[in-house]
Design a protein around this motif. Structure first.
Motif, PDB file in Angstrom:
ATOM      1  N   ILE A  46       0.857  -1.180   0.000  1.00 34.89           N
ATOM      2  CA  ILE A  46       0.000   0.000   0.000  1.00 34.89           C
ATOM      3  C   ILE A  46       0.892   1.228   0.000  1.00 34.89           C
ATOM      4  O   ILE A  46       1.727   1.385   0.885  1.00 34.89           O
ATOM      5  N   VAL A  47       0.727   2.091  -0.997  1.00 34.89           N
ATOM      6  CA  VAL A  47       1.460   3.356  -1.035  1.00 34.89           C
ATOM      7  C   VAL A  47       0.437   4.446  -0.746  1.00 34.89           C
ATOM      8  O   VAL A  47      -0.469   4.682  -1.534  1.00 34.89           O
ATOM      9  N   SER A  48       0.574   5.077   0.418  1.00 36.15           N
ATOM     10  CA  SER A  48      -0.411   6.064   0.851  1.00 36.15           C
ATOM     11  C   SER A  48       0.210   6.983   1.889  1.00 36.15           C
ATOM     12  O   SER A  48       0.897   6.521   2.796  1.00 36.15           O
ATOM     13  N   ASP A  49      -0.058   8.272   1.763  1.00 41.30           N
ATOM     14  CA  ASP A  49       0.399   9.196   2.806  1.00 41.30           C
ATOM     15  C   ASP A  49      -0.666   9.345   3.890  1.00 41.30           C
ATOM     16  O   ASP A  49      -0.553  10.173   4.778  1.00 41.30           O
ATOM     17  N   ASN A  50      -1.723   8.508   3.833  1.00 40.97           N
ATOM     18  CA  ASN A  50      -2.788   8.540   4.828  1.00 40.97           C
ATOM     19  C   ASN A  50      -2.535   7.612   6.011  1.00 40.97           C
ATOM     20  O   ASN A  50      -3.438   7.388   6.805  1.00 40.97           O
ATOM     21  N   ASN A  51      -1.350   7.048   6.134  1.00 39.12           N
ATOM     22  CA  ASN A  51      -0.983   6.172   7.246  1.00 39.12           C
ATOM     23  C   ASN A  51      -2.078   5.135   7.525  1.00 39.12           C
ATOM     24  O   ASN A  51      -2.822   5.256   8.491  1.00 39.12           O
ATOM     25  N   PRO A  52      -2.186   4.115   6.679  1.00 41.09           N
ATOM     26  CA  PRO A  52      -3.283   3.149   6.821  1.00 41.09           C
ATOM     27  C   PRO A  52      -3.252   2.405   8.147  1.00 41.09           C
ATOM     28  O   PRO A  52      -2.203   2.006   8.627  1.00 41.09           O
ATOM     29  N   GLU A  53      -4.414   2.282   8.722  1.00 42.13           N
ATOM     30  CA  GLU A  53      -4.616   1.480   9.911  1.00 42.13           C
ATOM     31  C   GLU A  53      -5.743   0.509   9.593  1.00 42.13           C
ATOM     32  O   GLU A  53      -6.511   0.725   8.664  1.00 42.13           O
ATOM     33  N   ILE A  54      -5.862  -0.526  10.374  1.00 45.03           N
ATOM     34  CA  ILE A  54      -6.878  -1.541  10.137  1.00 45.03           C
ATOM     35  C   ILE A  54      -8.256  -0.898   9.971  1.00 45.03           C
ATOM     36  O   ILE A  54      -9.023  -1.262   9.096  1.00 45.03           O
ATOM     37  N   ILE A  67     -11.357  -7.376   8.236  1.00 42.57           N
ATOM     38  CA  ILE A  67     -10.010  -7.575   8.764  1.00 42.57           C
ATOM     39  C   ILE A  67     -10.032  -8.746   9.744  1.00 42.57           C
ATOM     40  O   ILE A  67     -10.779  -8.756  10.705  1.00 42.57           O
ATOM     41  N   ARG A  68      -9.201  -9.747   9.464  1.00 41.75           N
ATOM     42  CA  ARG A  68      -9.055 -10.897  10.352  1.00 41.75           C
ATOM     43  C   ARG A  68      -7.934 -10.624  11.362  1.00 41.75           C
ATOM     44  O   ARG A  68      -7.032  -9.836  11.098  1.00 41.75           O
ATOM     45  N   PRO A  69      -7.950 -11.295  12.508  1.00 42.57           N
ATOM     46  CA  PRO A  69      -6.926 -11.066  13.533  1.00 42.57           C
ATOM     47  C   PRO A  69      -5.497 -11.347  13.066  1.00 42.57           C
ATOM     48  O   PRO A  69      -4.551 -10.772  13.597  1.00 42.57           O
ATOM     49  N   ASP A  70      -5.328 -12.232  12.062  1.00 41.81           N
ATOM     50  CA  ASP A  70      -3.972 -12.566  11.615  1.00 41.81           C
ATOM     51  C   ASP A  70      -3.404 -11.547  10.627  1.00 41.81           C
ATOM     52  O   ASP A  70      -2.234 -11.626  10.261  1.00 41.81           O
ATOM     53  N   MET A  71      -4.196 -10.573  10.186  1.00 40.93           N
ATOM     54  CA  MET A  71      -3.705  -9.546   9.256  1.00 40.93           C
ATOM     55  C   MET A  71      -2.925  -8.489  10.038  1.00 40.93           C
ATOM     56  O   MET A  71      -3.359  -8.054  11.100  1.00 40.93           O
ATOM     57  N   THR A  72      -1.784  -8.107   9.494  1.00 39.08           N
ATOM     58  CA  THR A  72      -0.976  -7.064  10.130  1.00 39.08           C
ATOM     59  C   THR A  72      -0.569  -6.032   9.090  1.00 39.08           C
ATOM     60  O   THR A  72      -0.451  -6.348   7.904  1.00 39.08           O
ATOM     61  N   ILE A  73      -0.363  -4.813   9.537  1.00 39.05           N
ATOM     62  CA  ILE A  73       0.132  -3.750   8.662  1.00 39.05           C
ATOM     63  C   ILE A  73       1.439  -3.240   9.262  1.00 39.05           C
ATOM     64  O   ILE A  73       1.516  -2.955  10.448  1.00 39.05           O
ATOM     65  N   SER A  74       2.451  -3.143   8.421  1.00 44.25           N
ATOM     66  CA  SER A  74       3.744  -2.632   8.893  1.00 44.25           C
ATOM     67  C   SER A  74       4.343  -1.715   7.836  1.00 44.25           C
ATOM     68  O   SER A  74       4.131  -1.897   6.644  1.00 44.25           O
ATOM     69  N   ASP A  80       6.142   6.523   2.376  1.00 49.18           N
ATOM     70  CA  ASP A  80       4.688   6.385   2.465  1.00 49.18           C
ATOM     71  C   ASP A  80       4.195   5.014   2.006  1.00 49.18           C
ATOM     72  O   ASP A  80       3.164   4.900   1.356  1.00 49.18           O
ATOM     73  N   SER A  81       4.916   3.941   2.343  1.00 48.78           N
ATOM     74  CA  SER A  81       4.544   2.598   1.899  1.00 48.78           C
ATOM     75  C   SER A  81       4.395   1.648   3.079  1.00 48.78           C
ATOM     76  O   SER A  81       5.122   1.745   4.062  1.00 48.78           O
ATOM     77  N   TYR A  82       3.452   0.727   2.932  1.00 48.24           N
ATOM     78  CA  TYR A  82       3.118  -0.203   3.999  1.00 48.24           C
ATOM     79  C   TYR A  82       2.881  -1.579   3.401  1.00 48.24           C
ATOM     80  O   TYR A  82       2.530  -1.710   2.244  1.00 48.24           O
ATOM     81  N   ARG A  83       3.038  -2.614   4.235  1.00 44.73           N
ATOM     82  CA  ARG A  83       2.783  -3.992   3.832  1.00 44.73           C
ATOM     83  C   ARG A  83       1.682  -4.543   4.729  1.00 44.73           C
ATOM     84  O   ARG A  83       1.751  -4.404   5.948  1.00 44.73           O
ATOM     85  N   MET A  84       0.674  -5.157   4.131  1.00 45.03           N
ATOM     86  CA  MET A  84      -0.407  -5.796   4.879  1.00 45.03           C
ATOM     87  C   MET A  84      -0.306  -7.289   4.628  1.00 45.03           C
ATOM     88  O   MET A  84      -0.453  -7.738   3.497  1.00 45.03           O
ATOM     89  N   ASP A  85      -0.029  -8.064   5.668  1.00 45.03           N
ATOM     90  CA  ASP A  85       0.202  -9.499   5.548  1.00 45.03           C
ATOM     91  C   ASP A  85      -1.071 -10.311   5.757  1.00 45.03           C
ATOM     92  O   ASP A  85      -2.047  -9.833   6.322  1.00 45.03           O
ATOM     93  N   ASN A  86      -0.996 -11.559   5.301  1.00 44.23           N
ATOM     94  CA  ASN A  86      -2.050 -12.562   5.488  1.00 44.23           C
ATOM     95  C   ASN A  86      -3.367 -12.170   4.834  1.00 44.23           C
ATOM     96  O   ASN A  86      -4.435 -12.364   5.394  1.00 44.23           O
ATOM     97  N   VAL A  87      -3.284 -11.638   3.619  1.00 45.87           N
ATOM     98  CA  VAL A  87      -4.471 -11.246   2.862  1.00 45.87           C
ATOM     99  C   VAL A  87      -4.876 -12.410   1.972  1.00 45.87           C
ATOM    100  O   VAL A  87      -4.060 -12.939   1.229  1.00 45.87           O
ATOM    101  N   LYS A  88      -6.122 -12.812   2.048  1.00 45.58           N
ATOM    102  CA  LYS A  88      -6.646 -13.878   1.197  1.00 45.58           C
ATOM    103  C   LYS A  88      -7.060 -13.292  -0.149  1.00 45.58           C
ATOM    104  O   LYS A  88      -7.517 -12.148  -0.224  1.00 45.58           O
TER     105      LYS A  88
END
Length: 102
Positions: A46-54, A67-74, A80-88
């Protein structure tokens, strides 16, 4: 099941943002029962300057992103880039942007 890179549109905060799904698709084999079919899995970039949160992520049509409990954002090491893990794959297939729509 195939490895894919899919362009997506998601809503982060109140802004439409492009993202990339990196992972696998669902298993399409007719030989397997619905219970044993492989469900695609991967992560989003995710490339965003909006600081994505769940709580700030929605599908491109404005519906809630489940959003499932195993999904994480880092945060990753790109501005301005983030990684969201465990996406189906099922989580994002409605948000895939076809090439002619980019």
């Amino acid at each position: 099941m195939a490895k894919v890179l899919e362009n997506l549109k998601l809503i982060i905060g109140n802004e439409t943002e492009f993202c990339v799904y990196i992972g696998t698709t669902n298993e399409d084999s007719e030989e397997e029962s619905a219970e044993t079919k492989y469900k695609g899995n991967g992560h989003l970039v995710i490339v965003s300057d909006n600081n994505p949160e769940i709580s700030t992520i929605e599908h491109s049509d404005g519906t809630t992103f489940n959003i499932r409990p195993d999904m994480t954002i880092s945060r990753i090491s790109v501005k301005d880039s983030y990684r969201m893990d465990n996406v189906k794959y099922d989580d994002i297939k409605q948000d895939i942007v076809k090439e002619n729509a980019l």
